[in-house]
Scaffold this motif. Structure first.
Motif, mmCIF file in Angstrom:
data_model
loop_
_atom_site.group_PDB
_atom_site.id
_atom_site.type_symbol
_atom_site.label_atom_id
_atom_site.label_comp_id
_atom_site.label_asym_id
_atom_site.label_seq_id
_atom_site.Cartn_x
_atom_site.Cartn_y
_atom_site.Cartn_z
ATOM 1 N N MET A 176 0.927 -1.236 -0.053
ATOM 2 C CA MET A 176 0.042 0.007 0.067
ATOM 3 C C MET A 176 0.830 1.451 -0.060
ATOM 4 N N SER A 177 1.653 1.243 0.769
ATOM 5 C CA SER A 177 2.868 2.417 0.828
ATOM 6 C C SER A 177 3.333 2.674 -0.504
ATOM 7 N N PHE A 178 3.801 1.673 -1.322
ATOM 8 C CA PHE A 178 4.171 2.002 -2.382
ATOM 9 C C PHE A 178 3.268 2.572 -3.576
ATOM 10 N N LEU A 179 2.168 1.798 -3.711
ATOM 11 C CA LEU A 179 1.151 2.541 -4.385
ATOM 12 C C LEU A 179 0.879 3.998 -4.159
ATOM 13 N N GLU A 180 0.866 4.070 -2.886
ATOM 14 C CA GLU A 180 0.303 5.392 -2.327
ATOM 15 C C GLU A 180 1.516 6.619 -2.655
ATOM 16 N N GLU A 181 2.644 6.442 -2.423
ATOM 17 C CA GLU A 181 3.771 7.035 -2.943
ATOM 18 C C GLU A 181 3.821 7.239 -4.348
ATOM 19 N N LYS A 182 3.641 6.072 -5.118
ATOM 20 C CA LYS A 182 3.503 6.293 -6.669
ATOM 21 C C LYS A 182 2.235 7.053 -7.145
ATOM 22 N N LYS A 183 1.280 7.301 -6.250
ATOM 23 C CA LYS A 183 -0.043 7.777 -6.692
ATOM 24 C C LYS A 183 -0.404 6.843 -7.945
ATOM 25 N N PHE A 184 -0.279 5.763 -7.897
ATOM 26 C CA PHE A 184 -0.983 4.653 -8.641
ATOM 27 C C PHE A 184 -2.389 4.464 -8.314
ATOM 28 N N PRO A 185 -3.314 4.205 -9.024
ATOM 29 C CA PRO A 185 -4.606 4.176 -8.979
ATOM 30 C C PRO A 185 -4.625 2.792 -8.400
ATOM 31 N N TYR A 186 -5.324 2.770 -7.352
ATOM 32 C CA TYR A 186 -5.948 1.372 -6.684
ATOM 33 C C TYR A 186 -6.853 1.242 -5.673
ATOM 34 N N THR A 187 -7.489 0.244 -5.367
ATOM 35 C CA THR A 187 -8.758 0.009 -4.762
ATOM 36 C C THR A 187 -8.506 -1.031 -3.602
ATOM 37 N N ILE A 188 -8.941 -0.966 -2.308
ATOM 38 C CA ILE A 188 -8.730 -2.014 -1.433
ATOM 39 C C ILE A 188 -9.996 -2.797 -1.043
ATOM 40 N N ILE A 189 -9.952 -4.044 -0.948
ATOM 41 C CA ILE A 189 -11.125 -4.362 -0.474
ATOM 42 C C ILE A 189 -11.061 -4.937 1.075
ATOM 43 N N GLY A 190 -11.683 -3.982 1.874
ATOM 44 C CA GLY A 190 -11.492 -4.179 3.234
ATOM 45 C C GLY A 190 -11.077 -2.572 3.702
ATOM 46 N N LYS A 191 -11.017 -2.600 5.056
ATOM 47 C CA LYS A 191 -10.602 -1.085 5.577
ATOM 48 C C LYS A 191 -9.041 -0.840 5.765
ATOM 49 N N PRO A 192 -8.762 0.364 4.933
ATOM 50 C CA PRO A 192 -7.567 0.654 5.173
ATOM 51 C C PRO A 192 -6.724 0.826 6.620
ATOM 52 N N TYR A 193 -5.719 0.439 6.822
ATOM 53 C CA TYR A 193 -5.291 0.605 8.277
ATOM 54 C C TYR A 193 -5.139 2.249 8.506
ATOM 55 N N LEU A 194 -4.582 2.856 7.682
ATOM 56 C CA LEU A 194 -4.432 4.317 8.010
ATOM 57 C C LEU A 194 -5.219 5.034 6.906
ATOM 58 N N ASN A 195 -5.494 6.544 7.143
ATOM 59 C CA ASN A 195 -5.989 7.281 6.473
ATOM 60 C C ASN A 195 -7.332 6.545 5.473
ATOM 61 N N SER A 196 -8.085 6.198 6.354
ATOM 62 C CA SER A 196 -9.113 5.401 5.375
ATOM 63 C C SER A 196 -10.003 6.388 4.659
ATOM 64 N N ASP A 197 -9.647 7.459 5.028
ATOM 65 C CA ASP A 197 -10.550 8.526 4.073
ATOM 66 C C ASP A 197 -10.166 8.996 2.959
ATOM 67 N N GLY A 198 -8.798 8.727 3.006
ATOM 68 C CA GLY A 198 -8.061 9.228 1.587
ATOM 69 C C GLY A 198 -7.723 8.070 0.654
#
Lengths: 340, 340
Positions: free
Chosen positions: B137-159
């Motif tokens: 997740m950190s990687f995807l986030e850093e790259k600003k690569f489009p992604y979706t997650i099934i489940g609740k994100p650990y951090l920053n769940s609004d973003g």
DNA sequence: TTGTATGCGTTATCAA
DNA sequence: TTGATAACGCATACAA
């Protein structure tokens, strides 16, 4: 924009072609430049662009997986995750990626495959099932596109690379096992007759009976999908015969498992009232009540070998077709009992 | 060589660019030429080359699926086929293909993902699980690569765009359900504490107890993976307490199912001696003995929405993150009993 | 409404 | 041992 081969070239003070050669580790490049270029790649975090690469290369380094109908109950079978695990193990180690294709109807599956092949998305294909009159297979065959099949091909099984168990022998063996336990009235329960596994296991079952001079009773053979409503009737019908079977060969743990439930509802205990032997040796068979005697077909290995086989086929298209038979093993647990 | 855009152009007596425009159905091409070109395409059985297309396009029309550790037991969970079925339904209808990536270690999974993203194999990614401190997740986030997650994100769940159930409420509800049946000693059995689902369900469980002024007893909480050997001990330990729980909230049908077996071996009957309520409402929960009361989390829909969400994200990267909560539903069967 | 020219990021061929 | 240049098959900006 991502970093390209040109950027690397610039930093390393060479031309793109040189970088390209370093990537493929060409022997005709000096160690010194290699080091220089590699450092530049490292520095920039360069990774070759897959699209450009495969365009120039005419290879995608990806394997297509064709799954059966996703709305089908078999789709839920843990067989698939396990076989994919095996495939993925090899794929990963050989730097191949996995591309999965499924659909809700046979039409969709077929079209999905055609698109995937025609548009050049994959270098080869693994069919995760084998059934009769499969147009997916015909297409691949006609296109001479590299593919491997898990299961026994319906036709021309010598000409088509495939990985399979000897399901005929396995079914024969377990049927004999029941015969040896004194059972004479043995039923056979399986899924679709379109699937080669079903056919082979049925053949084995019948062959064992014939060898023991027991005539085959079609009332003892059930082909419903019956994890849900429909099938329960078929089963209760089977067990309501004047002379119900005292044991069952069931072609899949998942089914066997459904049976346990149905039997329980009918007040029949396994193995006291009826014996059951099944196939696949899923986790399920271990934790069910009673634990099921089941044939371990080594699903993981099935996947492993199919991937290996396909990759060889891709690299050497002209090699003759291979047939790989994965050994099975009967795991005895507590679902069969000697008939007294 | 396969037929290319040039061949079509030649046959249709136009230039390749015109053919290209017909492919993308450009409005500035006359109906007449469109017809002419389409016929030529038909005639030649032309299908655009995927590699060339995505190179020029900078889009691959494929979605990457990140699965958990393939050697892990959760991998065997029918949850995955079902969620993939949902994803694949949307993907298919939007002309996206599926690319799957898994590995045997977290390291492998991470590297697989990085390669898949960096080399431009996919346009976006769906994470089929959510766990804490996930470098994927950190990687995807850093790259600003489009992604979706099934489940609740650990951090920053609004973003972060994600599709989830309200697992907290669901767990709370079923715990209350047990409380209402008169149970006071309620156990909680679940898998890895790294998974967000586990954490959320546990929170719900605890919250319900606290609301009823019942102190949380850590002896009642078990986190083993116990479909196999190891876990059985944890369970028997739990049930050998001086005051064993009279009911259990189990975080997954597969686990609950394993429990049924263990309990049976210990001579405990469900629901007479102990009640069980679990999650996911797999086929399994329906055909087990007894049929399990379970929370239907609508797995198929989870997959469906995650794919929809991702594709929107791909097409409109600047839209704010979406959170989609799929409703759950408690399916009452026969594994819970009023405490007399 | 269509054609021309150029670019997408690599690899491969041919020179040097 | 390296560099220049042309593919690979398609999309698109710019012209016409």
């Amino acid at each position: 924009m991502a970093v390209t081969i040109k950027d690397v070239a610039k930093v390393a003070n060479v031309t793109p072609s040189t970088v390209s050669r370093v990537i493929s580790n060409s022997p005709r490049i000096s160690e010194k430049t290699k080091r220089k270029v590699r450092q530049a790649m490292e520095e920039l975090g360069y990774l070759p662009n897959f699209k450009a690469r495969s365009l120039a290369n005419r290879s995608t380094q990806t394997i297509g997986l064709v799954m059966p109908n996703s709305t089908d109950k078999v789709f839920q079978n843990p067989f698939f995750p396990e076989v994919i695990r095996g495939i993925s193990k090899i794929a990963h180690s050989m730097e191949y990626a996995l591309h999965i294709s499924t659909g809700e109807t046979e039409e969709e599956i077929y079209e999905g495959l055609v698109r995937m092949v025609q548009s050049g998305r994959v270098d080869g294909v693994i069919l995760l099932y084998s059934r009769i009159n499969d147009n997916v297979m015909s297409f691949l065959e006609e296109k001479k596109f590299p593919y491997t099949i898990i299961g026994k091909p319906y036709l021309n099984s010598d000409g088509i690379s495939h990985v399979d168990n000897d399901n005929f022998s396995a079914a024969k063996e377990v049927t004999k096992y029941l015969l040896k336990l004194g059972h004479k009235r043995i039923g056979f329960v399986a899924g679709s007759l379109n699937l080669m596994v079903t056919l082979e296991r049925k053949r084995g079952y019948e062959s064992a009976l014939l060898d023991s001079d027991i005539t085959i009773n079609n009332d003892y053979i059930v082909h419903e999908e019956f994890l849900r409503e429909g099938g329960q009737e078929a089963i209760s019908e089977l067990l309501s015969l004047k002379e119900p079977p005292t044991s069952l060969v069931v072609a899949d743990d998942l089914m066997a498992f459904g049976m346990l439930n149905t039997l329980d509802e009918m007040g029949l205990r396994v193995p006291d009232d009826i014996s059951i032997i099944s196939f696949n040796n899923l986790l399920l068979s271990e934790v069910s009540r009673p634990p099921l005697t089941s044939v371990d077909i080594n699903i993981y290995n099935l996947g492993l070998q199919s991937a290996k086989c396909l990759i060889e086929k891709i690299k050497q298209p002209d090699e003759p077709a291979k047939r790989i038979i994965i050994p099975y093993k009967v795991i005895e647990r507590n679902s069969c009992k000697k008939l007294s």
